[in-house]
Design a protein around this motif. Structure first.
Motif, PDB file in Angstrom:
ATOM      1  N   VAL A  72       0.790  -1.299   0.183  1.00  0.00           N
ATOM      2  CA  VAL A  72      -0.156  -0.003  -0.116  1.00  0.00           C
ATOM      3  C   VAL A  72       0.802   1.363  -0.145  1.00  0.00           C
ATOM      4  N   VAL A  73       2.060   1.199   0.861  1.00  0.00           N
ATOM      5  CA  VAL A  73       2.765   2.464   0.949  1.00  0.00           C
ATOM      6  C   VAL A  73       3.492   2.500  -0.499  1.00  0.00           C
ATOM      7  N   PHE A  74       4.085   1.468  -1.016  1.00  0.00           N
ATOM      8  CA  PHE A  74       4.433   1.810  -2.218  1.00  0.00           C
ATOM      9  C   PHE A  74       3.745   2.343  -3.361  1.00  0.00           C
ATOM     10  N   PHE A  75       2.756   1.648  -3.440  1.00  0.00           N
ATOM     11  CA  PHE A  75       1.495   2.045  -4.715  1.00  0.00           C
ATOM     12  C   PHE A  75       0.966   3.360  -4.488  1.00  0.00           C
ATOM     13  N   LEU A  76       0.861   3.802  -3.167  1.00  0.00           N
ATOM     14  CA  LEU A  76       0.524   5.153  -2.971  1.00  0.00           C
ATOM     15  C   LEU A  76       1.627   6.013  -3.483  1.00  0.00           C
ATOM     16  N   MET A  77       2.820   5.812  -3.105  1.00  0.00           N
ATOM     17  CA  MET A  77       3.628   6.743  -3.668  1.00  0.00           C
ATOM     18  C   MET A  77       3.559   6.790  -5.069  1.00  0.00           C
TER      19      MET A  77
END
Length: 632
Positions: free
Chosen positions: A400-405
């Motif tokens: 989630v953190v990666f794809f939010l970035m």
């Protein structure tokens, strides 16, 4: 005489916002404060290329030695063009088309060409945002759907890293996989099954099958007839968000960038701290940084560095000109341009630590060389990184953190490009498009048209169309030619010294003299050499083993020719309309020192002043200066 002057606008006016608008026509807006301009420029120049392409090219071209050509071409090509386009927008207070028409009427086609390219980008680049939304939705699931082979889209040849660890004897060159088939013929096994096994060992993983079979759903014939409704909804959602980011012009754009420009840095920092603490991260950083000076003479490395600079700095798309056009006339854009260039390059270098620490961990966990997991473009974003994230404890959170970035990076890049196109069209037809609700309708039309044109990209053969437009629409050939023409027009036709005078009038001092000689000689020469290298090397477009045929070459060539043909076409139009004033700048443009030569070299006058000073213009200029000082 221009249309604005005929309506009574004084000569020497620095921008249309100074004019008295017609009844019902809104004046051209300005940024509410300096932060909005800086953040808007940040989202335009810091995108996925900084995070994923730069580290991969460092790995591919000798590690840290890639910094040498990168910074050389940054200084002599990237920064001069970046500042030229931004200062042009601020000086003229016009978008990407009308700015060139005011500077030099015969080269209005340069602006048209840039808008054609940004239209290509608006249509296909948003697919990254749609794919990211799809992955983001699936990231909340546990286990991650791309981490197992138990899904309906997986094939019999799918084997996760857990299978490899549990059965290492099956993944040796002499392994026997005959139990997978009801075939006992040694000839068949040697001719067919081993080839499939070799393909498996090189990438038939759950991450790859999720990408190809679930997200893209590629077929053997790469058909574009069946639209996948779930991806189409993701594409629609992406366009809805873009619309509401810019529908009110810079009023909404200036507020959206507070979020889209800052959140990616926070998320990138979180991933960095997690990545460098993983086992194997040090080996990944070694591949990223240790220089191999034997490749310094490789022309391919210099070509890749040059194109990376031009692409990452968003040149030749009209974006910089559009964003700069909303600055106040006396704003110091030179200082901010240098700071933004430093930020762009620093982000790229820092992103390399993030990417290769994670790839080093993945190589360590899978017990393979790091060059087998290094990738670029969509392959790194949607296959390599998801695979690495699936190996981490709490993989859903990190996904989630990666794809939010990725989401915020792609969203920011997308809506400033749409803003550039909307600004250019509005400035072409100000009487009609600066009225109440006209801006909202224009942006709505752009989003609807681009959404409909983007539907073929969510079909089984959509990835072929994506790579086709990516390779030809915003091709290196187009960017290099447009960059060369831009610098030549400003330096030799409009006059480098006159443009320096304009900049000095805006910011209060003259920029470093190196920029002038870059515009005159160095940047066009570099672009010419890169163009020769590009034309000398042909390539065949292959997507997932599908060799794109001659039809793609024909379509791609057409996509590349359309923006370039605008340049000579508008030269002919200008010749037909007014052959006497083809190179005469608009009288609306403020000239603080009209007596001075427009171009000098080594104190020798190359081109004299084009005209005598206008008394009315002098009086107007003095009045404007007094107004600006009073505001300060």
């Amino acid at each position: 005489m221009s249309e604005e002057t005929a309506r009574g606008a004084p000569a020497g006016d620095p921008g249309p916002d100074k004019k008295i608008p017609e009844e019902g026509v809104h004046p051209r807006g300005k940024w509410a404060n300096n932060k909005e301009f800086i953040l808007s420029m940040t989202v335009s120049v810091v995108d996925l290329g900084n995070i994923f392409t730069f580290p991969y090219l460092c790995f591919r071209h000798g590690g840290g030695v890639f910094f040498i050509p990168y910074f050389v071409l940054l200084v002599f090509c990237g920064i001069p063009v970046f500042f030229l386009e931004t200062a042009l927008g601020q000086y003229t207070s016009e978008g990407g088309v009308t700015a060139w028409r005011k500077i030099c009427p015969m080269f209005q086609g340069v602006g048209i060409a840039s808008q054609v390219i940004v239209s290509y980008l608006n249509i296909y680049y948003i697919m990254i945002l749609a794919w990211t939304i799809f992955y983001l939705y699936n990231s909340i699931k546990s286990p991650l759907p791309w981490s197992t082979c138990d899904n309906v889209w997986n094939t019999d040849l799918c084997h996760s890293h857990l299978s490899i660890f549990a059965n290492p004897h099956l993944f040796q060159p002499d392994s026997n996989w005959s139990f997978l088939n009801n075939v006992t013929s040694p000839d068949y096994f040697e001719d067919t099954l081993l080839n499939e096994t070799e393909s498996l060992l090189h990438g038939s993983t759950p991450e790859k099958e999720f990408w190809t079979n679930r997200v893209l759903r590629v077929s053997d014939d790469m058909s574009v007839t069946t639209v996948h409704w779930d991806l189409a909804l993701c594409l629609l959602l992406a366009w809805v968000m873009c619309y509401f980011c810019i529908w009110k012009g810079i009023k909404s754009t200036g507020k959206a960038v507070y979020f889209t420009a800052t959140v990616p840095y926070l998320l990138l920092l979180i991933i960095f701290f997690r990545g460098v603490t993983l086992p194997g991260a040090g080996e990944g950083l070694r591949y990223y940084l240790i220089p191999d000076f034997h490749v310094i003479t490789d022309p391919g490395m210099w070509y890749d560095a040059g194109m990376l600079v031009l692409y990452s700095y968003t040149t030749c798309t009209g974006v910089l000109t559009a964003l700069g056009s909303y600055n106040k006339y006396k704003y110091n854009c030179y200082r901010d341009c240098l700071a933004l260039c430093c930020l762009n390059s620093a982000t790229s270098i820092f992103a390399g630590f993030v990417v290769f620490s994670v790839l080093g961990f993945m190589a360590f966990e899978m017990n393979v060389p790091i060059y087998e997991v290094a990738a670029s473009g969509p392959g790194l974003v949607f296959m390599a990184f998801p695979r690495a994230l699936s190996l981490l404890p709490g993989s859903s959170f990190w996904a989630v953190v990666f794809f939010l970035m990725v989401f915020f990076l792609a969203l920011g890049s997308q809506f400033v490009r749409v803003e550039s196109l909307a600004t250019a069209i509005t400035d072409l037809f100000p009487r009609h498009l600066r009225r109440r609700c006209a801006r909202e309708i224009l942006v709505l039309v752009i989003t609807v048209v681009c959404f409909l044109l983007g539907l073929p990209f969510v079909t089984e053969g959509g990835i072929v169309l994506y790579h086709l437009i990516d390779s030809y629409g915003g091709s290196a050939t187009s960017l290099l030619i447009i960059t060369s023409v831009e610098t030549i027009v400003i330096a030799w036709v409009y006059g480098a010294d006159r443009f320096y005078d304009n900049i000095e009038d805006m910011i209060g001092y003259r920029p470093f003299s190196l920029l002038k000689y870059c515009w005159l000689f160095i940047t066009p020469l570099i672009c010419g050499l890169l163009l020769l290298f590009n034309l000398a090397h042909t390539f065949t477009l292959v997507v997932f083993g599908y060799v794109v045929g001659a039809w793609a070459t024909a379509v791609g060539s057409l996509l590349m020719i359309i923006p370039l043909i605008c340049i000579p076409a508008f030269i002919l139009v200008s010749l037909y309309k007014d052959s006497q004033n083809m190179t005469t700048p608009s009288s609306d443009l403020r000239q603080a020192w009209p007596h001075k030569p427009i171009l000098t070299l080594c104190k020798y006058v190359i081109f004299k002043a084009q005209g005598q000073p206008n008394r009315r213009a002098d009086e107007t200029n003095e009045k404007i200066v007094i107004e600006e000082l009073n505001r300060v």
